[in-house]
Design an enzyme around this catalytic site. Structure first.
Site, PDB file in Angstrom:
ATOM      1  CB  SER A   1      -0.873   0.040   1.261  1.00  0.00           C
ATOM      2  OG  SER A   1      -1.557  -1.168   1.413  1.00  0.00           O
TER       3      SER A   1
ATOM      4  CD  GLU B   1       0.132  -4.182   9.732  1.00  0.00           C
ATOM      5  OE1 GLU B   1       1.287  -4.595   9.908  1.00  0.00           O
ATOM      6  OE2 GLU B   1      -0.470  -4.277   8.663  1.00  0.00           O
TER       7      GLU B   1
HETATM    8  C1  FAD Z   1      -5.672  -4.229   0.980  1.00  0.00           C
HETATM    9  C2  FAD Z   1      -4.371  -4.861   1.363  1.00  0.00           C
HETATM   10  C3  FAD Z   1      -3.294  -4.062   1.677  1.00  0.00           C
HETATM   11  C4  FAD Z   1      -2.078  -4.640   2.049  1.00  0.00           C
HETATM   12  N1  FAD Z   1      -1.027  -3.797   2.319  1.00  0.00           N
HETATM   13  C5  FAD Z   1       0.183  -4.344   2.595  1.00  0.00           C
HETATM   14  C6  FAD Z   1       1.319  -3.484   2.790  1.00  0.00           C
HETATM   15  O1  FAD Z   1       1.219  -2.269   2.717  1.00  0.00           O
HETATM   16  N2  FAD Z   1       2.510  -4.043   3.028  1.00  0.00           N
HETATM   17  C7  FAD Z   1       2.668  -5.395   3.123  1.00  0.00           C
HETATM   18  O2  FAD Z   1       3.794  -5.823   3.384  1.00  0.00           O
HETATM   19  N3  FAD Z   1       1.607  -6.242   2.930  1.00  0.00           N
HETATM   20  C8  FAD Z   1       0.372  -5.734   2.672  1.00  0.00           C
HETATM   21  N4  FAD Z   1      -0.699  -6.569   2.451  1.00  0.00           N
HETATM   22  C9  FAD Z   1      -0.472  -8.020   2.467  1.00  0.00           C
HETATM   23  C10 FAD Z   1      -1.105  -8.775   3.609  1.00  0.00           C
HETATM   24  O3  FAD Z   1      -0.467  -8.493   4.832  1.00  0.00           O
HETATM   25  C11 FAD Z   1      -1.043 -10.252   3.251  1.00  0.00           C
HETATM   26  O4  FAD Z   1      -1.853 -10.418   2.099  1.00  0.00           O
HETATM   27  C12 FAD Z   1      -1.539 -11.141   4.366  1.00  0.00           C
HETATM   28  O5  FAD Z   1      -0.588 -11.164   5.398  1.00  0.00           O
HETATM   29  C13 FAD Z   1      -1.870 -12.563   3.898  1.00  0.00           C
HETATM   30  O6  FAD Z   1      -0.782 -13.140   3.263  1.00  0.00           O
HETATM   31  P1  FAD Z   1      -0.942 -13.876   1.835  1.00  0.00           P
HETATM   32  O7  FAD Z   1      -1.677 -12.927   0.932  1.00  0.00           O
HETATM   33  O8  FAD Z   1       0.437 -14.326   1.423  1.00  0.00           O
HETATM   34  O9  FAD Z   1      -1.878 -15.109   2.091  1.00  0.00           O
HETATM   35  P2  FAD Z   1      -1.452 -16.549   2.593  1.00  0.00           P
HETATM   36  O10 FAD Z   1      -0.524 -16.392   3.747  1.00  0.00           O
HETATM   37  O11 FAD Z   1      -0.986 -17.335   1.435  1.00  0.00           O
HETATM   38  O12 FAD Z   1      -2.821 -17.092   3.110  1.00  0.00           O
HETATM   39  C14 FAD Z   1      -3.816 -17.648   2.256  1.00  0.00           C
HETATM   40  C15 FAD Z   1      -4.949 -18.161   3.135  1.00  0.00           C
HETATM   41  O13 FAD Z   1      -4.485 -19.188   4.025  1.00  0.00           O
HETATM   42  C16 FAD Z   1      -4.789 -18.857   5.369  1.00  0.00           C
HETATM   43  N5  FAD Z   1      -3.713 -19.296   6.268  1.00  0.00           N
HETATM   44  C17 FAD Z   1      -2.385 -19.128   6.084  1.00  0.00           C
HETATM   45  N6  FAD Z   1      -1.698 -19.622   7.148  1.00  0.00           N
HETATM   46  C18 FAD Z   1      -2.631 -20.081   8.026  1.00  0.00           C
HETATM   47  C19 FAD Z   1      -2.570 -20.690   9.303  1.00  0.00           C
HETATM   48  N7  FAD Z   1      -1.397 -20.908   9.904  1.00  0.00           N
HETATM   49  N8  FAD Z   1      -3.734 -21.041   9.911  1.00  0.00           N
HETATM   50  C20 FAD Z   1      -4.939 -20.801   9.317  1.00  0.00           C
HETATM   51  N9  FAD Z   1      -5.061 -20.243   8.098  1.00  0.00           N
HETATM   52  C21 FAD Z   1      -3.930 -19.879   7.463  1.00  0.00           C
HETATM   53  C22 FAD Z   1      -4.882 -17.337   5.374  1.00  0.00           C
HETATM   54  O14 FAD Z   1      -5.601 -16.865   6.466  1.00  0.00           O
HETATM   55  C23 FAD Z   1      -5.558 -17.088   4.029  1.00  0.00           C
HETATM   56  O15 FAD Z   1      -6.944 -17.263   4.135  1.00  0.00           O
HETATM   57  C24 FAD Z   1      -1.940  -6.031   2.091  1.00  0.00           C
HETATM   58  C25 FAD Z   1      -3.024  -6.849   1.766  1.00  0.00           C
HETATM   59  C26 FAD Z   1      -4.232  -6.281   1.389  1.00  0.00           C
HETATM   60  C27 FAD Z   1      -5.374  -7.178   1.040  1.00  0.00           C
END
Ligand code: FAD
Length: 393
Positions: free
Chosen positions: A147, A230
């Site tokens: 973001s 955060e």
């Molecule tokens: C609008 C928006 C803004 C963002 N802004 C930023 C930013 O500014 N900077 C930044 O660094 N990131 C940012 N993000 C990223 C965000 O922090 C990550 O998308 C988030 O941490 C999830 O990681 P992932 O997308 O890799 O999903 P994954 O980790 O691949 O997860 C996929 C699914 O599996 C589930 N899952 C994973 N592990 C487990 C577990 N151990 N137990 C149960 N369920 C699990 C998750 O809950 C999810 O439903 C942003 C995301 C969004 C949507």
């Protein structure tokens, strides 16, 4: 310092810089220099080095005195994540350099944490920082969902400095100059149509060692400080009763008798009460923070915030299905912050989807509450003692 002295200080500021006739930027600078930006920060860095609970007194007095609001929207990451981390782990020079322009909104920050293979499992980041001949670092890797990267002057960056040790131990934390050669920012379009976040490619980016926050290899500890701030930042602001998304549904209910029925009344009330509980829990969280014992309420608040935003925005759509389905704007714009209230119900509904992902997914936050608050058994962690480079990816 007590509440009365604090009120006196705010009155002095309002007298010297009457909000009605003062340029907001001038007012913000004067407020920062009077130590009324974040009172628990040290003197000279926008605070007075006093208990955080007096911040509520300052905010309330400033609001009733008509003071301009700090432009928190586009500096949310700076305020909520970078600043507390710099305060806790930064050197005196770093604090002096970064905190004032950050709070004033003169310099926007972004967070380079997530990667294609490291989101929920943040400790798995693969972006590498390797020592160069001069003792600085050369960074290579790809970040995602960043973001505000397109408007950011600086970033907080988590990178791997030692691949030979288990994942949590080989990380270091840096401040990255977003204008450095080798930083490339590409927009990522969201379900709302706009691109408020980006992919960020880092190719041979040079980072001086003076831009490190915390010790080499201690990046996980520093990142955890950022993550708990955060979650507190989400919902940690002072808010009026019936403000935010619930205000839109309450307005619909009051102004459109056609939507009213006993069943709808129950659903509106249920969400209204939940919004009020959320607001009051936020107030309690601020009190606990003021005593220096935040606990894990931040994680619970973040889950609550996401659930609430999604259920309120869905109800708003259901109450006005024809209007809501006319989505107001699909243009690819790159806003610097999220503005839930000035857009239509369709935007609110679609954007709220991200609330349960950004800042840690609800599933993972529930795990944190289960393990660290309720003391339930933790998940099996197969890669805990394995060098990062040997973990299959
Ligand atoms: C609008 C928006 C803004 C963002 N802004 C930023 C930013 O500014 N900077 C930044 O660094 N990131 C940012 N993000 C990223 C965000 O922090 C990550 O998308 C988030 O941490 C999830 O990681 P992932 O997308 O890799 O999903 P994954 O980790 O691949 O997860 C996929 C699914 O599996 C589930 N899952 C994973 N592990 C487990 C577990 N151990 N137990 C149960 N369920 C699990 C998750 O809950 C999810 O439903 C942003 C995301 C969004 C949507």
């Amino acid at each position: 310092m007590n509440e009365n002295t604090m009120r006196g200080r705010v009155t002095e500021l309002l007298r010297a810089y009457p909000p009605a006739t003062t340029d907001p930027a001038v007012f913000h600078r004067a407020r920062f220099d009077a130590g009324l930006a974040w009172v628990h920060f040290p003197e000279g860095l926008g605070g007075l080095g006093i208990s955080r609970d007096l911040q509520d007194v300052v905010d309330t007095e400033l609001r009733s005195g008509g003071a301009p609001l700090n432009p928190a929207g586009h500096i949310g990451i700076g305020l909520g994540m970078a600043a507390p981390t710099i305060l806790a782990f930064g050197t005196a020079e770093q604090q002096l350099r970064y905190l004032r322009p950050l709070w004033l909104g003169d310099e926007v920050w972004c967070q380079l944490f997530s990667e294609p293979g490291a989101g929920s499992d943040l400790a798995a980041v693969a972006t590498r920082a390797v020592r160069d001949d001069g003792g600085g670092w050369v960074v290579n890797g790809q970040k995602v969902w960043t973001s505000s990267a397109h408007v950011a002057r600086f970033a907080i960056l988590l990178a791997r400095t030692d691949p030979d040790v288990p994942k949590h131990r080989g990380l270091s934390y840096f401040v990255l100059d977003m204008s450095a050669p080798g930083v490339e920012v590409r927009p990522l379009r969201q379900i709302t149509g706009e691109a408020e976040f980006n992919e960020v490619f880092l190719t041979d980016v040079r980072v001086p060692d003076t831009a490190r926050l915390g010790e080499v290899g201690d990046g996980w500890k520093v990142a955890n400080a950022t993550l708990s701030s955060e979650r507190v930042a989400i919902g940690g602001d002072q808010a009026d009763r019936e403000s935010g998304m619930i205000s839109k549904v309450a307005q619909l209910w009051r102004e459109h008798p056609g939507v009213r029925s006993a069943a709808v009344h129950d659903r509106v009330m249920e969400r209204w009460v939940a919004a009020e509980v959320f607001r009051l829990t936020g107030a309690r969280l601020r009190q606990r923070l003021a005593t220096g014992a935040p606990g894990f309420e931040g994680a619970a608040m973040k889950v609550m915030f996401a659930d609430l935003a999604q259920s309120i925005s869905l109800l708003e759509l259901e109450l006005d299905p024809d209007g809501a389905l006319q989505y107001d704007d699909w243009a690819l714009v790159r806003p610097a912050s999220v503005d839930f209230l000035s857009r239509g119900p369709g935007y609110r509904y679609l954007r709220a989807k991200g609330n349960s992902i950004e800042g840690g997914t609800s599933e993972v936050l529930r795990n944190i509450v289960a393990e660290r608050v309720l003391g339930l058994p933790g998940e099996a962690r197969v890669d805990k003692d394995v060098p990062w480079k040997k973990v299959p990816r």
